[in-house]
Design an enzyme around this catalytic site. Sequence first.
Site: not given
Length: 425
Positions: A356, A365, A245, A242, A247
């Site tokens: 999340c 990011e 993926e 997580a 990002s």
Amino acid sequence: MGSTHPPRIALNPHIADVAVESARLRALGPLVHVELPGGVPAWVTTDYDTARTVLRHPLLSKEMRYWRAWEDGEIPRDWPLLGLIQGTAMLHCDGDAHPRLRNLVAPAFSRERVAALRPRIQEIADQLLDELADTDPAQPVDLRERFAYPLPMLVICDYMGVSGDASARLRAPIERLLTISTSEEMGAAVEESGRVLRELIDAKRAQPGPDLITALIRARDDDASRLSEQELVDNLFQVITAGHETSVNGITNTVHHLLKNPRQLALIREGTVPVSAAVEAGLGYASPVRYVLMRYTTRAVDISGVTVPAGEPVVVGLAAAGRDTGKCPVAGPAADTFDIRANAEHLSFGYGPHFCPGSILARAEIEIALSSLFTRFPDLTLASADLTPIQSIALQGVTSLPVFLNADSHPLTRPTAGCAGDVAS
């Protein structure tokens, strides 16, 4: 597997346009009976309000023991999607186990920790762009492979203390689990990822470091009631997966749509709209997550006017929720238009208890990636309009993003420290 429900619509992992599929499903209602790959029946949300309701509904659980067909042996034990829904990670549990596991990980991704990490994210982005600058500008490069993928992967592995060798060995099994694969490939991916992580844990026990893996190992070894060995392995895999993926596809999808909409990109270059707005627009318009698998009704429950019997799986359509022009709370243009001025809310990081924990890091990011990329290559252009979608029920994105580079400098203000975390988490 018999059913008294209306005929089911098959969810196709090979769909060419997820937005078209989402609109077709939404026309049938807010909650539609579907068939997952392998002939497994489920319900799927098709609009924003229903998705949000399901994500926080107290009568829906993440625990597979509530899935009647699974408990009755109707689901093959080698079903290829099991790797996405089975395990002891915090993603797959509720009750006391969920906060116990989440509280071990979430502090590592706080606003303060991410703010301190931003210079390192910028350094990695600059290194990757330096490598791109050395390529022949007349030749297309795959921006997903050369920039969008390695940036978040290097960040999360560096932060967690994952070696380069382990990172490289984890890539194939992660991709196999997230895309459509055979049961044999799924089993091999689960076995390989577990082997790599156990070797990594053993190495960290022997040589601890100032990283998240060491912290989790200490929590496990100091008090086994806080974290079992299998929970340690499963949660490390979840955080690594997580942690990059969302990002990867968030960067790729947003760059793709900015390049397809040069007037939108111009708003960022002119300083009219902050880069962070493009991040949110990209996450909403082209959610990196296509469908969230899955939640199970603990008893019969009404969801948006549809009665779902006890023991049935419900899948959340995040891609559909982001393009729901009737319900998605967009202040401005319709949700079905890519517009970075829209200030759209979205559900790409979930909602409710399973929101999340790495959302602030992902936003940082993506923002740093966009700002750095268009600063270094202001005349970046798509090399092809014919892109191949990822063959996945879980993800929305493309397998590659070929672009032509232009290394001329162009002023674009980078985001100030901390602004990626301005959106509530």
